[in-house]
Scaffold this active site. Structure first.
Site, PDB file in Angstrom:
ATOM      1  N   THR A  61      -9.216 -10.939  35.902  1.00  0.00           N
ATOM      2  CA  THR A  61      -8.590 -12.043  35.170  1.00  0.00           C
ATOM      3  C   THR A  61      -7.362 -12.616  35.868  1.00  0.00           C
ATOM      4  O   THR A  61      -6.749 -13.552  35.344  1.00  0.00           O
ATOM      5  CB  THR A  61      -8.214 -11.589  33.754  1.00  0.00           C
ATOM      6  OG1 THR A  61      -7.497 -10.350  33.817  1.00  0.00           O
ATOM      7  CG2 THR A  61      -9.460 -11.383  32.907  1.00  0.00           C
ATOM      8  N   TYR A  62      -6.979 -12.093  37.029  1.00  0.00           N
ATOM      9  CA  TYR A  62      -5.864 -12.700  37.756  1.00  0.00           C
ATOM     10  C   TYR A  62      -6.259 -14.095  38.223  1.00  0.00           C
ATOM     11  O   TYR A  62      -7.287 -14.274  38.872  1.00  0.00           O
ATOM     12  CB  TYR A  62      -5.473 -11.851  38.962  1.00  0.00           C
ATOM     13  CG  TYR A  62      -4.749 -10.566  38.639  1.00  0.00           C
ATOM     14  CD1 TYR A  62      -4.347 -10.251  37.345  1.00  0.00           C
ATOM     15  CD2 TYR A  62      -4.452  -9.642  39.637  1.00  0.00           C
ATOM     16  CE1 TYR A  62      -3.695  -9.067  37.055  1.00  0.00           C
ATOM     17  CE2 TYR A  62      -3.791  -8.460  39.356  1.00  0.00           C
ATOM     18  CZ  TYR A  62      -3.421  -8.168  38.066  1.00  0.00           C
ATOM     19  OH  TYR A  62      -2.772  -6.989  37.777  1.00  0.00           O
ATOM     20  N   THR A  63      -5.442 -15.071  37.889  1.00  0.00           N
ATOM     21  CA  THR A  63      -5.700 -16.491  38.160  1.00  0.00           C
ATOM     22  C   THR A  63      -7.146 -16.854  37.833  1.00  0.00           C
ATOM     23  O   THR A  63      -7.817 -17.561  38.577  1.00  0.00           O
ATOM     24  CB  THR A  63      -5.337 -16.862  39.619  1.00  0.00           C
ATOM     25  OG1 THR A  63      -5.988 -15.976  40.533  1.00  0.00           O
ATOM     26  CG2 THR A  63      -3.843 -16.797  39.830  1.00  0.00           C
ATOM     27  N   GLY A  65      -9.910 -15.364  37.922  1.00  0.00           N
ATOM     28  CA  GLY A  65     -10.963 -14.976  38.869  1.00  0.00           C
ATOM     29  C   GLY A  65     -10.740 -15.474  40.280  1.00  0.00           C
ATOM     30  O   GLY A  65     -11.391 -14.998  41.222  1.00  0.00           O
TER      31      GLY A  65
END
Length: 354
Positions: A61-63, A65
């Site tokens: 879920t960082y940025t 994907g």
């Protein structure tokens, strides 16, 4: 003694060798309205790897994907030389209850998606990202062990969970012969030392390497905030600013700015930046394997890497420890008291080693 990224440490109760600083990639991509665009992210990755760095941290879920996608692209030609760490449990699709949490369904789906974005057929280190308090621990551990036995995941770890739950998991994994946890990711810095009460001693006893995130406390330890930031401005008119995020998270307080004052004094004495002192303190902690650094610019990364060259004296460490000391709480404060120690040891001088 100081050393560079090409000096490695083993991670917890494993033979996996990782650099003394891990590269965090939550800044890879501008999907959240801030962060590094593609070309800058590539520079950050290349600089870290060229210096000998091999330990890189991301999450699905960082940025949204983008972080995993960029990391997959950048690591394509050097995949086997790198230790790629990603995570699972945070919600991937709003409205779908099984696209988040620690359950087996989300575990398998999340890992499948991460493999696709990373462009690889295995993950070196997989963290349970956030404790959800609903999934039985045997379901979690058996699911992780299945992935390790398949070779899809090489090592497993945990982040942001109560110490007693981590201890239960490690004990059950040992009892059942399942893959053990080899790392614990926690927030740990001069402002947030709560992990010293239970999490860090637990990790030491049970063989988990401590990998701190936010070693600069969201940038507060960089010295960029002043007392005026505690009350100046309308937090609701610009809720997305880093300052207001730190206020909301409780990181920007009078107590914490007093700690920053001491950090800045030590930095001035050593001719370096407050950020480098904050990182050097973390690096010299006997509890820590590899802090995770994050940067949006090459200049920030270079500054962070400069902490590897800083040696804090015993006097400097004592000043920083005193300024940031926490109340150990019950039962730790009571057990450390002279009265209780005399009751359990008498006049004997006992060296309590494990």
């Amino acid at each position: 003694m100081t050393s560079g990224l090409d000096t490695y440490r083993t991670l917890g109760r494993s033979g996996l060798r990782v650099s003394r600083l891990a590269l965090g990639t939550a800044t890879f991509g501008t999907d959240w309205g801030w962060g590094a665009e593609h070309s800058v992210a590539r520079q950050l990755f290349d600089t870290y790897v060229e210096r000998g760095g091999n330990f890189i941290d991301t999450a699905p879920t960082y940025t949204d994907g983008t972080s995993e996608k960029m990391l997959g692209e950048f690591s394509r030609d050097n995949r086997d030389a790198l230790v790629l760490a990603t995570k699972y449990t945070t919600l991937r699709r709003p409205g779908d209850p099984n696209s988040g949490g620690s359950n087996r369904k989300n575990l398998l789906a999340s890992v499948h998606d991460s493999l696709r974005r990373l462009g690889t057929d295995y993950i070196d280190l997989l963290y349970l990202h956030v404790w959800d308090d609903t999934t039985p621990i045997d379901e979690i551990l058996q699911g992780l062990d299945d992935l390790v036995r398949r070779g899809t995941v090489l090592y497993v770890a945990i982040s942001t969970a109560p110490a007693w739950q981590v201890a239960r998991m490690q004990t059950l994994a040992d009892l059942r012969g399942w893959a053990p946890l080899v790392a614990l990711q926690i927030e740990y810095n001069l402002i947030e030392r709560g992990g010293e009460r239970d999490l860090i001693p637990m990790a030491h006893q049970l063989g988990l390497g401590v990998v701190p995130f936010s070693p600069l406390a969201g940038g507060v330890l960089s010295g960029k905030y002043a007392r005026a930031d505690l009350s100046g401005g309308d937090s609701e008119s610009s809720p997305g600013t880093r300052r207001n995020f730190n206020i909301a998270m409780g990181s920007l307080t009078e107590r914490n700015l007093a700690i920053v004052d001491v950090v800045s004094e030590v930095a001035s004495e050593l001719g370096c930046t407050p950020s480098q002192i904050g990182l050097a303190w973390n690096l010299q902690s006997p509890h820590v394997t590899a802090p995770i650094i994050g940067a949006r610019t090459l200049m920030q990364l270079e500054e962070n890497l400069g902490a590897l060259e800083i040696e804090l004296s015993a006097q400097h460490l004592a000043r920083l420890d005193q300024a940031s000391a926490i109340d150990p709480g019950f039962p730790h404060a009571m057990l450390a008291s002279d009265h209780i120690r005399r009751q359990t040891r008498g006049d004997m001088n006992i060296d309590a080693r494990v």
